[in-house]
Design a protein around this motif. Structure first.
Motif, mmCIF file in Angstrom:
data_model
loop_
_atom_site.group_PDB
_atom_site.id
_atom_site.type_symbol
_atom_site.label_atom_id
_atom_site.label_comp_id
_atom_site.label_asym_id
_atom_site.label_seq_id
_atom_site.Cartn_x
_atom_site.Cartn_y
_atom_site.Cartn_z
ATOM 1 N N ARG A 42 6.554 -10.826 -39.785
ATOM 2 C CA ARG A 42 7.888 -11.394 -39.960
ATOM 3 C C ARG A 42 7.948 -12.764 -39.316
ATOM 4 O O ARG A 42 6.942 -13.447 -39.225
ATOM 5 N N CYS A 43 9.126 -13.146 -38.798
ATOM 6 C CA CYS A 43 9.329 -14.512 -38.313
ATOM 7 C C CYS A 43 8.319 -14.920 -37.240
ATOM 8 O O CYS A 43 7.946 -16.089 -37.162
ATOM 9 N N CYS A 44 7.856 -13.989 -36.405
ATOM 10 C CA CYS A 44 6.859 -14.330 -35.393
ATOM 11 C C CYS A 44 5.594 -14.900 -36.032
ATOM 12 O O CYS A 44 4.878 -15.674 -35.395
ATOM 13 N N GLY A 80 5.469 -9.434 -35.466
ATOM 14 C CA GLY A 80 6.711 -9.166 -36.177
ATOM 15 C C GLY A 80 7.131 -7.717 -36.116
ATOM 16 O O GLY A 80 6.573 -6.900 -35.396
ATOM 17 N N ALA A 108 9.437 -9.598 -29.331
ATOM 18 C CA ALA A 108 10.249 -8.459 -28.940
ATOM 19 C C ALA A 108 10.140 -7.312 -29.932
ATOM 20 O O ALA A 108 10.130 -6.146 -29.549
ATOM 21 N N CYS A 109 10.030 -7.636 -31.213
ATOM 22 C CA CYS A 109 9.963 -6.580 -32.229
ATOM 23 C C CYS A 109 8.731 -5.707 -32.054
ATOM 24 O O CYS A 109 8.814 -4.486 -32.097
ATOM 25 N N PRO A 115 15.488 -6.934 -31.714
ATOM 26 C CA PRO A 115 16.878 -6.965 -32.161
ATOM 27 C C PRO A 115 17.254 -5.774 -33.031
ATOM 28 O O PRO A 115 18.420 -5.540 -33.282
ATOM 29 N N GLY A 139 9.325 -12.546 -26.049
ATOM 30 C CA GLY A 139 9.930 -13.728 -26.673
ATOM 31 C C GLY A 139 10.405 -13.385 -28.065
ATOM 32 O O GLY A 139 9.935 -12.419 -28.652
ATOM 33 N N CYS A 140 11.323 -14.184 -28.559
ATOM 34 C CA CYS A 140 11.829 -13.893 -29.904
ATOM 35 C C CYS A 140 12.102 -15.200 -30.632
ATOM 36 O O CYS A 140 13.211 -15.634 -30.688
ATOM 37 N N PRO A 141 11.130 -15.832 -31.214
ATOM 38 C CA PRO A 141 9.695 -15.544 -31.112
ATOM 39 C C PRO A 141 9.101 -16.202 -29.873
ATOM 40 O O PRO A 141 9.684 -17.143 -29.350
HETATM 41 S S1 SF4 Z 1 10.603 -10.849 -32.155
HETATM 42 FE FE1 SF4 Z 1 12.171 -12.204 -33.025
HETATM 43 S S2 SF4 Z 1 10.988 -13.842 -34.029
HETATM 44 FE FE2 SF4 Z 1 9.582 -12.119 -33.681
HETATM 45 S S3 SF4 Z 1 9.610 -10.902 -35.558
HETATM 46 FE FE3 SF4 Z 1 11.141 -10.037 -34.178
HETATM 47 S S4 SF4 Z 1 13.060 -11.039 -34.748
HETATM 48 FE FE4 SF4 Z 1 11.382 -12.281 -35.603
#
Ligand code: SF4
Lengths: 170, 152
Positions: A42-44, A80, A108-109, A115, A139-141
């Protein structure tokens, strides 16, 4: 000595024979040539790509090749959110990787669900619920510096491995 | 087209059970049996050429699942929302894929998320969810490893 001037070699104390332990040599080889599995969830994964790109350039630390096949990879960066639908895929990729293999949970995911920990029907709360994880990067990310720090920590961990007791996941 | 105009044209041809204006957009409730005719009428006779989305809302207190169809017209630059109330215990509605083929995936998603059964759907399988998760967007959905949001 392939093409190296013999006179030059004689000037270096100890050469051409260097004494070291096999353990140190193997661990140094392993820790400085980690191949990562090209695998973003994902975003990471965006930050992971930035870390691999020239500005941060993880090739400086020996992660030269992002391997497209799990069979050639030493390290998996779980970058992610781990969803229930992705779970069998992650386990399968992990099991296809050759021993010894290492896992970094990035963000964090991948550590805890991040989240999406509450009221979520599809998210697994942490990559360590399904595969063993060596390094956690919060971290996020996490910024690319944080990922590089995690990679250096993993290298230190590899250097401390005992030759006979390198962990093997069964 | 302003919403009263759309409503008048719609009312002239089809039965509208209820209607209201929401942020300048007409919301019209029609009966489940009439959905294909209403959507077909909007597309062919009123130039609503785009189906923006199909989804549903779980109205648990009223014991209803409410289908939502939003259409947009490039010719008149107006939107319209068509809603259908379905029985929560046995939500069934005719598919509109023969009119808008884009409704195919929207309906499959609505079907797995809310348990709505689309009659005569060409491919009535799951779209996104893995097996074992059923109707997660219903208000009374429960699953063993779901942590509820703490009240603060
Ligand atoms: S930790 Fe944050 S940036 Fe990383 S995958 Fe999860 S929501 Fe996305």
């Amino acid at each position: 000595m392939n093409g190296v001037d013999e006179e030059l070699i004689k000037k270096i104390p100890g050469l051409p024979i260097v004494m070291t332990t096999a353990e140190w040599a193997i661990n140094a080889g392993r820790s400085n040539s980690i191949w990562t599995l090209t695998f973003g969830l994902r975003c990471c994964a965006m930050e992971m790509m930035a870390t691999g790109a020239p500005k941060y350039d993880w090739a400086r630390f020996g992660l030269e090749v992002p391997s497209a096949s799990p069979r050639r990879a030493d390290m998996m960066i779980v970058a992610g959110t781990v969803t229930k639908k992705m779970e069998p895929v992650i386990i399968r990729l992990y099991e296809q990787m050759a021993e010894p293999k290492y896992v970094i949970a990035m963000g964090a995911c991948a550590i805890s669900g991040g989240p999406f920990i509450y009221d979520s029907y599809s998210v697994i709360k942490g990559a360590d619920k399904i595969i063993p994880v060596d390094i956690y990067i919060p971290g996020c990310p996490p910024r690319p510096e944080a990922l590089l720090d995690g990679i250096i920590k993993l290298q230190k961990k590899i250097m401390k491995q005992k030759f006979r007791t390198v962990k093997e996941h069964k | 087209m302003i919403f009263t105009e759309i409503l008048d044209k719609l009312k002239a041809k089809h039965e509208v059970l209820e209607s209201k204006e929401d942020l300048g957009v007409l919301n019209a409730w029609v009966s489940a049996k009439k959905i294909k005719e209403v959507i077909g009428f909007l597309k062919n006779d009123m130039q609503f050429g785009q189906l923006s989305f199909v989804t549903a809302v779980d109205l648990m207190a009223a014991n209803n699942i409410e289908m939502v169809y939003r259409l947009f017209s490039y010719e008149t630059k107006s939107d319209v929302v068509i809603k259908v109330k379905l029985d929560r215990a046995k939500p069934e509605i005719e598919t509109i894929t023969s009119i808008f083929s884009t409704a195919d995936w929207h309906e499959r998603e609505t079907s797995e998320m809310f348990g709505v059964k689309f009659l005569n759907h060409p491919d009535p399988n799951r779209l996104l969810l893995p097996d074992g998760i059923d109707m997660p967007l219903r208000k009374d959905f429960k699953c063993a490893d779901m942590t509820p949001l703490p009240k603060v």
